[in-house]
Design an enzyme around this catalytic site. Structure first.
Site, PDB file in Angstrom:
ATOM      1  N   ASP A   1       0.807  -1.214   0.000  1.00  0.00           N
ATOM      2  CA  ASP A   1       0.000   0.000   0.000  1.00  0.00           C
ATOM      3  C   ASP A   1       0.844   1.271   0.000  1.00  0.00           C
ATOM      4  OD1 ASP A   1      -2.207  -1.639   0.088  1.00  0.00           O
ATOM      5  OD2 ASP A   1      -2.448  -1.498   2.265  1.00  0.00           O
TER       6      ASP A   1
ATOM      7  N   GLN B   1       3.243  -9.827  12.040  1.00  0.00           N
ATOM      8  CA  GLN B   1       3.201  -9.169  10.738  1.00  0.00           C
ATOM      9  C   GLN B   1       4.575  -8.702  10.300  1.00  0.00           C
ATOM     10  OE1 GLN B   1       2.150  -4.982  10.269  1.00  0.00           O
ATOM     11  NE2 GLN B   1       0.375  -5.615   9.068  1.00  0.00           N
TER      12      GLN B   1
END
Length: 798
Positions: free
Chosen positions: A488, A687
């Protein structure tokens, strides 16, 4: 430093030091009633959605990270001392307080010993129920009689909508009403409004939750949080606990809580037990029904056994015995359990995620299924088809699909500026994986609606996914990045091109050709083959940088991931290199050059960094990575989601030692004896991990819910162990770190396949023979049509 150990026999992680670097959590329940609990009994509970159904409050980003929670306080009625059944929130000195937490598959057991009193609390959600049970056992290990008083505590949310509850206090402080009767507290929200159960998203409807006690008489209660805790007191010293007596409070407005008082007079060696039920519904109706289900210790034990058996059955689709204990602990329990929890809650419910996304992100959810298909094959197809119907008729996808509010064929078309170029590319990983697991090619002919209008076979859905990216190409004939291409942070512009998605598109075309060959569709094969040849040439012409592939090309011609970067930043990126191998774009010497560059520039002791060097000078209008401090998140950190792809690429090339080295560098269990480095739970994936560009090098963040778990498992099971479903059977193609061998048991289409791999020459890759039930087979696919109910497969590497 070590804070606990893996109990592989019981499929538990046991925390023996409660002062863990961060709160180490576990999940209870299922996708209807879910809950998060930590090693110190912190966490919260939610119904259907952690955003719109959060009925227990959590105060995010606090110290510690997990409060309030599900606490049991104890007060000595003689000497007036008090403590909690978990080390926190009271926090007695650890030289006097012993604690053990056993996190298991959808249950947690927290036990403690203090002042010669042992407390054990089992937390779980009975199967198919909308309440949780806490079985509390208190034992007097003293030589004299002890007179104790126990208090439960939960902090109810004033509104189930998390955002309203935590932020809109001028509203939510005026909508609560509590009541007490017969050992139960009823907590009501918006009670003068009608109930609206068919419209779950109506946050202002009348709703109830309850807490009650079974097995011991209730001698007091508090349901007014502020009076229970007291002005200028905290969860560590609630005034009712300090004083040793509840005030029998109810509330109208402000904040409710669930505190029930139980008196325990214990002779030396005596144990007394009671069970707390906490859940959704009216106390005098659903609460009483819950109490009946766990009315006796035998009933509690029976319900708990159902939970253990259910979850162990969902985990045991593959079990392995290898020379590496940390690998075994992860592959046999914690990685598949991590996969199942991520599959269940996507990115919506953790100690970090607090409602940023209410629903299932398209690209994340498609990938998450890869880690659970073999374990819950019959169940996963419903989720898979839900997401397939989130695809627009033009081949793009809805960014988020809400299971409780999805209407295939009637959704509004996704705006063009909201499309992500990678969304539907992941279908080419997951749909074939499912079909190979079930062995039914006819699934590709099943008809499903598109999200907005029309319908098509699943093969049609795949065709439109390819066409979507072919229709959106830039001046170099590569796919446009659109709003995002998995990362992103890249700012590509409307016509900027993504080499990563180009590699994905190449992979998609090869998969599509293979499917069409099996379905005998020559026209589709010819079309896809022509597109594949052109795309391959375009990638090679535009994206090769001499030692690696570039990452992307901005609309104005700026190139990401080139050695000629004007600031010398982000010169090499991981994704296009790993996917060049996975897609077949790079083979032979070119493939070796690519992965050698990865090893030289991106491999560190904690895994493979996303890009190198980090971004510090490049303007945010070019890339958003400088939003993050260097070495964190998308700015040259070890973004763990991508690690599995690097491992798969090395395994494809036969580099077992290198693949396993990089796998161990981000394997949670490998940090168990140095947990202070990673900080997060040593039994679940995170993550991201800070790289050596950052002062926090090695520290991981955002555990449980990420794309890491499924790809880590996929890489370990299907590429390191090499046990890979295929249309005609089970492919055996290990790539290992020169082990002498290993064994695997795999469920496959209702049969059991026991695989013994022998590696007398200690090679990294290569199979010289395979026998099935004593019969030698040709090739490396164990044919399904020759399998018995239980099968013995012997594989010799060489």
């Amino acid at each position: 430093m070590q804070y606990g150990f893996f109990d592989d026999a019981r499929k538990e992680y046991v925390i023996t030091k409660p002062d863990t670097p961060k709160s180490w959590s576990n999940y209870l329940g299922d996708t209807r009633y879910g809950a998060i609990i930590t090693n110190n009994a912190g966490g919260y509970s939610f119904f259907r959605s952690s955003v719109q159904g959060c009925f227990l409050r959590l105060k995010f980003n606090s110290v510690p990270l997990d409060q309030p929670g599900r606490f049991i306080y104890l007060h000595d009625r003689v000497n007036k001392d008090f403590w909690s059944g978990s080390w926190q929130p009271v926090g007695k000195p650890l030289d006097a307080y012993k604690s053990e937490c056993r996190h298991g598959s959808a249950y947690t057991i927290i036990s403690s010993e203090y002042s010669n009193i042992k407390t054990e609390t089992l937390y779980f959600v009975p199967m198919g129920q909308e309440f949780e049970a806490w079985r509390v056992r208190v034992t007097n290990n003293d030589s004299k009689k002890r007179s104790l008083r126990a208090f439960s505590f939960v902090e109810f949310a004033s509104n189930w909508n998390m955002h309203d509850d935590l932020n809109n206090l001028q509203y939510t402080q005026y909508i609560v009403k509590t009541a007490y009767k017969d050992g139960f507290i009823d907590h009501g929200n918006n009670l003068y409004m009608p109930e609206d159960p068919e419209n779950f998203q109506n946050k202002d409807q009348a709703r109830h939750s309850f807490i009650g006690v079974v097995g011991q008489p209730v001698t007091g209660y508090d349901s007014d949080r502020d009076k229970f805790i007291g002005a200028y007191h905290t969860y560590a010293n609630p005034v009712s606990v300090v004083n040793g007596e509840c005030q029998n409070t109810v509330t109208e407005g402000d904040n409710g809580c669930g505190t029930l008082q139980v008196d325990l007079d214990l002779n030396p060696g005596e144990t007394k037990e009671f069970t707390i039920v906490l859940g959704i519904g009216k106390a005098w109706m659903e609460g009483k029904k819950a109490a009946e289900l766990v009315a006796t210790p035998a009933k509690v034990e029976a319900e708990f056994k159902k939970v253990v058996d259910y979850w162990h059955g969902r985990i045991e689709g593959l079990t392995a015995n290898t020379p590496d204990a940390a690998f075994n602990s992860m592959i046999n329990m914690w990685n598949p359990f991590n996969n199942l929890i991520t599959y269940a809650w996507s990115r919506a419910a953790s100690l970090v995620y607090r409602g940023e996304r209410d629903g299932m992100g398209y690209r994340d959810t498609i990938q998450d299924m890869l880690g659970v298909i073999h374990n819950i094959t019959d169940e996963v197809v419903e989720r898979l088809e839900l997401m397939i119907t989130g695809q627009n008729s033009n081949g793009g996808a809805m960014p988020v699909v809400k299971p409780y509010a999805h209407h295939p064929g009637h959704e509004e078309p996704t705006p063009e500026n909201e499309f992500r170029s990678d969304d539907c590319m992941w279908l080419f990983n997951t749909i074939p994986a499912y079909v190979k697991e079930i062995g039914d090619l006819n699934y590709y002919n099943k008809v499903l609606p598109y999200s907005d209008k029309g319908e098509g076979t699943i093969l049609d859905h795949l065709r439109r996914a390819i066409q979507f990216n072919l229709d959106r190409r830039g001046k170099n004939n590569l796919p446009c990045g659109l709003k995002a291409d998995w990362n992103d942070c890249l700012v590509l512009g409307a016509k900027g091109e993504t080499v990563f998605v180009a590699m994905q598109l190449r992979y998609a075309l090869t998969v599509y050709i293979d499917i069409c060959k099996r379905l005998n569709k020559p026209q589709e094969i010819a079309w896809a083959q022509k597109e594949l040849e052109q795309l391959t040439a375009d990638i090679e012409k535009i994206a090769w940088d001499g030692e690696w592939y570039v990452r992307a090309i901005k609309e104005d011609g700026y190139v990401f991931g080139t050695k000629n970067d004007p600031f010398g930043e982000g010169k090499i990126w991981l994704n296009p290199q790993s996917w060049a191998i996975i897609s077949g774009q790079a083979t032979g010497e070119r493939a070796e050059t690519v992965m050698n560059s990865v090893e030289e520039y991106l491999a560190i002791d904690y895994g493979l960094v996303l890009c190198d060097p980090p971004y510090e000078k490049t303007e945010a209008s070019v890339i958003k990575a400088p939003l993050f401090i260097k070495g964190m998140k998308e700015n040259a950190a070890v973004f763990q989601h991508t690690q599995g792809w690097g491992i798969m690429a090395d395994c494809i090339l036969g580099h077992g030692n290198r693949a396993f080295k990089n796998y161990k560098n981000y394997l949670p269990a490998a940090y168990n004896e140095r947990a202070e480095v990673r900080q997060m739970e040593p039994y679940v994936y995170a993550q991201t991990t800070c790289s050596t560009y950052n002062m926090r090098a090695g520290q991981s963040r955002n555990p449980w819910l990420s794309g890491t778990a499924s790809w880590a498992y996929f890489a370990a099971a299907q590429y390191i162990l090499g046990i890979r479903p295929d249309y005609d059977g089970l492919m055996i193609d290990p790539c290992i770190p020169q082990w002498e061998g290993f064994s695997v048991s795999r469920r496959f289409r209702g049969k059991t396949v026991n695989v013994k791999v022998e590696n007398p020459k200690k090679v990294e890759k290569g199979v010289v023979s395979i026998t099935l039930n004593g019969e030698k087979i040709d090739g490396q696919v164990v044919p399904f049509n020759k399998m018995k109910e239980v099968n013995e497969v012997v594989v010799v590497m060489g």
